[in-house]
Design a protein around this motif. Structure first.
Motif, PDB file in Angstrom:
ATOM      1  N   ALA A  10       0.843  -1.198   0.000  1.00  0.00           N
ATOM      2  CA  ALA A  10       0.000   0.000   0.000  1.00  0.00           C
ATOM      3  C   ALA A  10       0.875   1.242   0.000  1.00  0.00           C
ATOM      4  O   ALA A  10       1.967   1.252   0.554  1.00  0.00           O
ATOM      5  N   ALA A  11       0.381   2.295  -0.639  1.00  0.00           N
ATOM      6  CA  ALA A  11       1.141   3.542  -0.697  1.00  0.00           C
ATOM      7  C   ALA A  11       1.374   4.068   0.714  1.00  0.00           C
ATOM      8  O   ALA A  11       0.502   4.011   1.568  1.00  0.00           O
ATOM      9  N   ARG A  12       2.577   4.578   0.963  1.00  0.00           N
ATOM     10  CA  ARG A  12       2.915   5.103   2.275  1.00  0.00           C
ATOM     11  C   ARG A  12       3.431   6.518   2.111  1.00  0.00           C
ATOM     12  O   ARG A  12       4.072   6.850   1.117  1.00  0.00           O
ATOM     13  N   GLU A  13       3.182   7.337   3.095  1.00  0.00           N
ATOM     14  CA  GLU A  13       3.620   8.716   3.051  1.00  0.00           C
ATOM     15  C   GLU A  13       5.126   8.795   2.837  1.00  0.00           C
ATOM     16  O   GLU A  13       5.906   8.222   3.566  1.00  0.00           O
ATOM     17  N   GLY A  14       5.511   9.511   1.794  1.00  0.00           N
ATOM     18  CA  GLY A  14       6.922   9.777   1.564  1.00  0.00           C
ATOM     19  C   GLY A  14       7.672   8.684   0.843  1.00  0.00           C
ATOM     20  O   GLY A  14       8.807   8.864   0.463  1.00  0.00           O
ATOM     21  N   GLY A  15       7.073   7.503   0.597  1.00  0.00           N
ATOM     22  CA  GLY A  15       7.768   6.476  -0.148  1.00  0.00           C
ATOM     23  C   GLY A  15       7.873   5.164   0.603  1.00  0.00           C
ATOM     24  O   GLY A  15       7.426   5.029   1.735  1.00  0.00           O
ATOM     25  N   ILE A  16       8.476   4.191  -0.056  1.00  0.00           N
ATOM     26  CA  ILE A  16       8.603   2.833   0.466  1.00  0.00           C
ATOM     27  C   ILE A  16      10.091   2.522   0.654  1.00  0.00           C
ATOM     28  O   ILE A  16      10.905   2.761  -0.234  1.00  0.00           O
ATOM     29  N   VAL A  17      10.432   1.981   1.808  1.00  0.00           N
ATOM     30  CA  VAL A  17      11.824   1.656   2.127  1.00  0.00           C
ATOM     31  C   VAL A  17      12.077   0.172   1.888  1.00  0.00           C
ATOM     32  O   VAL A  17      11.332  -0.680   2.371  1.00  0.00           O
ATOM     33  N   GLY A  18      13.136  -0.116   1.140  1.00  0.00           N
ATOM     34  CA  GLY A  18      13.599  -1.486   0.984  1.00  0.00           C
ATOM     35  C   GLY A  18      14.796  -1.728   1.888  1.00  0.00           C
ATOM     36  O   GLY A  18      15.524  -0.796   2.246  1.00  0.00           O
ATOM     37  N   ALA A  68      10.518   6.691  15.187  1.00  0.00           N
ATOM     38  CA  ALA A  68       9.842   7.846  14.591  1.00  0.00           C
ATOM     39  C   ALA A  68       8.579   7.452  13.842  1.00  0.00           C
ATOM     40  O   ALA A  68       7.625   8.233  13.770  1.00  0.00           O
ATOM     41  N   ARG A  69       8.554   6.248  13.286  1.00  0.00           N
ATOM     42  CA  ARG A  69       7.415   5.776  12.490  1.00  0.00           C
ATOM     43  C   ARG A  69       7.093   4.339  12.881  1.00  0.00           C
ATOM     44  O   ARG A  69       7.451   3.396  12.169  1.00  0.00           O
ATOM     45  N   PRO A  70       6.441   4.147  14.014  1.00  0.00           N
ATOM     46  CA  PRO A  70       6.218   2.795  14.532  1.00  0.00           C
ATOM     47  C   PRO A  70       5.391   1.901  13.619  1.00  0.00           C
ATOM     48  O   PRO A  70       5.472   0.678  13.725  1.00  0.00           O
ATOM     49  N   GLY A  71       4.626   2.480  12.722  1.00  0.00           N
ATOM     50  CA  GLY A  71       3.823   1.666  11.822  1.00  0.00           C
ATOM     51  C   GLY A  71       4.488   1.392  10.492  1.00  0.00           C
ATOM     52  O   GLY A  71       3.869   0.795   9.597  1.00  0.00           O
ATOM     53  N   ALA A  72       5.734   1.782  10.330  1.00  0.00           N
ATOM     54  CA  ALA A  72       6.418   1.622   9.051  1.00  0.00           C
ATOM     55  C   ALA A  72       6.604   0.148   8.712  1.00  0.00           C
ATOM     56  O   ALA A  72       6.766  -0.700   9.585  1.00  0.00           O
TER      57      ALA A  72
END
Length: 395
Positions: A10-18, A68-72
């Motif tokens: 799903a799209a995430r704010e600011g982009g997706i981290v690999g 900073a982003r616990p749901g990432a």
């Protein structure tokens, strides 16, 4: 090897981290092997008591991200190549590549081809920032797999880190990822450099350009590429080395770390020097050549000792880059003043006010070394220069 179908998260704010971890990155450093490429080197490193720390350094970076982003959620490779680090840090992990090398229990099983395949998979899954844990060799494989338009950032975990695509510490990598997700940091094109480890072991240190990547850049958090010492500085290097030799005391073991300036110290003493190695001298004589971390621990346990280190040009590192034999376990027991730092004034000036850096992996030791250090710059000249511990500062 198998590849799971890349399902678009799903799209995430600011982009997706690999995330891709080279689980054997850096294992050759403490063992004095100048690198970690190839199963034979990795096997020898383990026989010498070394262990890879790439996964634990990846966890430290990811802990900054999850704070900073616990749901990432990160898209990653299975097992030791990313999934395990993400779960340990408390992040959700969407596994998009699970080649057999990633999940096997054999510590030396992964290859550069595995890294490249895993990077291609996380990019195909939507990652537009790829965090990777490793060194220059890993960066080369990441560069091959990432392609144009994808940002990459290295969590420093290798032996050699000459390239400009690394954060200055694991915590800094996590902080940069958070800033990138929030749209607070731009990217720049940076060089990926590496050296031929077999050539290094024969005394040739010639970094070569392997490609260019886009890297999130923030002052104090992104590492500069290693800068060579100009030929015009040879006289200044000689003067600084003379100062270091004059500072040596009798009955003290001096652990000569890698670098052109420390090589000149060895020449002045009339002893052999190991490129990218650590040699031990006492009372002007060589007592141990190309020592491993385990051997150095025995040396420092046997009497007074100091580590002779120089400044990595352009980067400012004293410990944690290319001299992992001088580990926290070695340095921590050398007393209140463990480092004899030698560098030219021009090398300090070229940092443009940026501090010297220590990244031993031991937060307590790094904090102890931070502050100011006296740098020997000539036979009768010194400079008092600030030292920072970026892992403790989160920068």
């Amino acid at each position: 090897m198998s590849t799971r179908p890349a399902r678009a998260p799903a799209a995430r704010e600011g982009g997706i981290v690999g995330l891709v971890v080279n689980p054997v990155a850096g294992i050759g450093g403490p063992a004095g092997l100048k690198g970690s490429d190839g199963p034979a080197v990795q096997r020898l490193a383990r026989e010498r008591g070394a262990r890879a720390r790439a996964e634990e350094r990846a966890v430290r970076a990811l802990e900054r991200l999850v704070a900073a982003r616990p749901g990432a959620v990160v898209v990653t490779a299975g097992g030791r190549m990313g999934e395990r680090a993400a779960l340990t840090a408390g992040l959700g992990a969407e596994v998009v590549w699970d080649g057999p090398s990633a999940t096997t229990g054999a510590e030396g099983a992964t290859t550069g081809a595995d890294t490249t395949a895993a990077v291609r998979a996380v990019v195909a899954a939507g990652a537009d920032l790829v965090l990777f844990a490793g060194g220059d060799g890993t960066a080369r494989d990441v560069c091959t797999g990432a392609g144009a338009g994808v940002a990459v950032l290295g969590i420093p975990a290798g032996v050699k880190m000459y390239s400009g695509c690394f954060a200055v510490s694991p915590a800094a990598a996590g902080a940069l990822a958070v800033a990138w997700l929030g749209g607070e940091v731009a990217t720049e094109e940076r060089e990926v450099l590496d050296v031929d480890e077999d050539q290094v072991r024969t005394g040739r240190v010639e970094p070569r350009l392997h490609g260019l990547v886009r890297v999130p850049v923030l002052a104090g958090r992104t590492q500069a590429r290693k800068a060579p010492t100009p030929t015009s500085e040879r006289a200044a290097v000689g003067a600084a080395a003379h100062g270091a030799v004059q500072a040596m005391q009798p009955d003290v073991s001096y652990l000569l770390g890698p670098g052109g300036t420390t090589a000149q110290v060895a020449r002045l003493l009339g002893v052999p020097f190991t490129p990218l190695g650590v040699d031990v001298v006492r009372d002007g004589s060589l007592v141990l050549a190309d020592a491993s971390e385990e051997q150095l621990r025995a040396v420092v346990a046997g009497g007074p000792a100091r580590a002779v280190v120089t400044v990595i040009g352009g980067q400012g590192f004293l410990l944690g880059r290319g001299n992992q034999q001088l580990s926290a376990a070695v340095v921590a027991v050398m007393g209140p003043d463990p480092l004899l730092v030698v560098a030219t004034e021009d090398k300090l000036t070229a940092l443009h006010g940026r501090p010297l850096l220590v990244d031993t992996g031991d937060a307590d030791l790094d904090a102890r070394l931070a502050g100011h250090v006296r740098v020997i710059t000539g036979p009768s000249t010194t400079s008092l220069y600030p030292v920072h511990a970026p892992e403790n500062e989160g920068a």
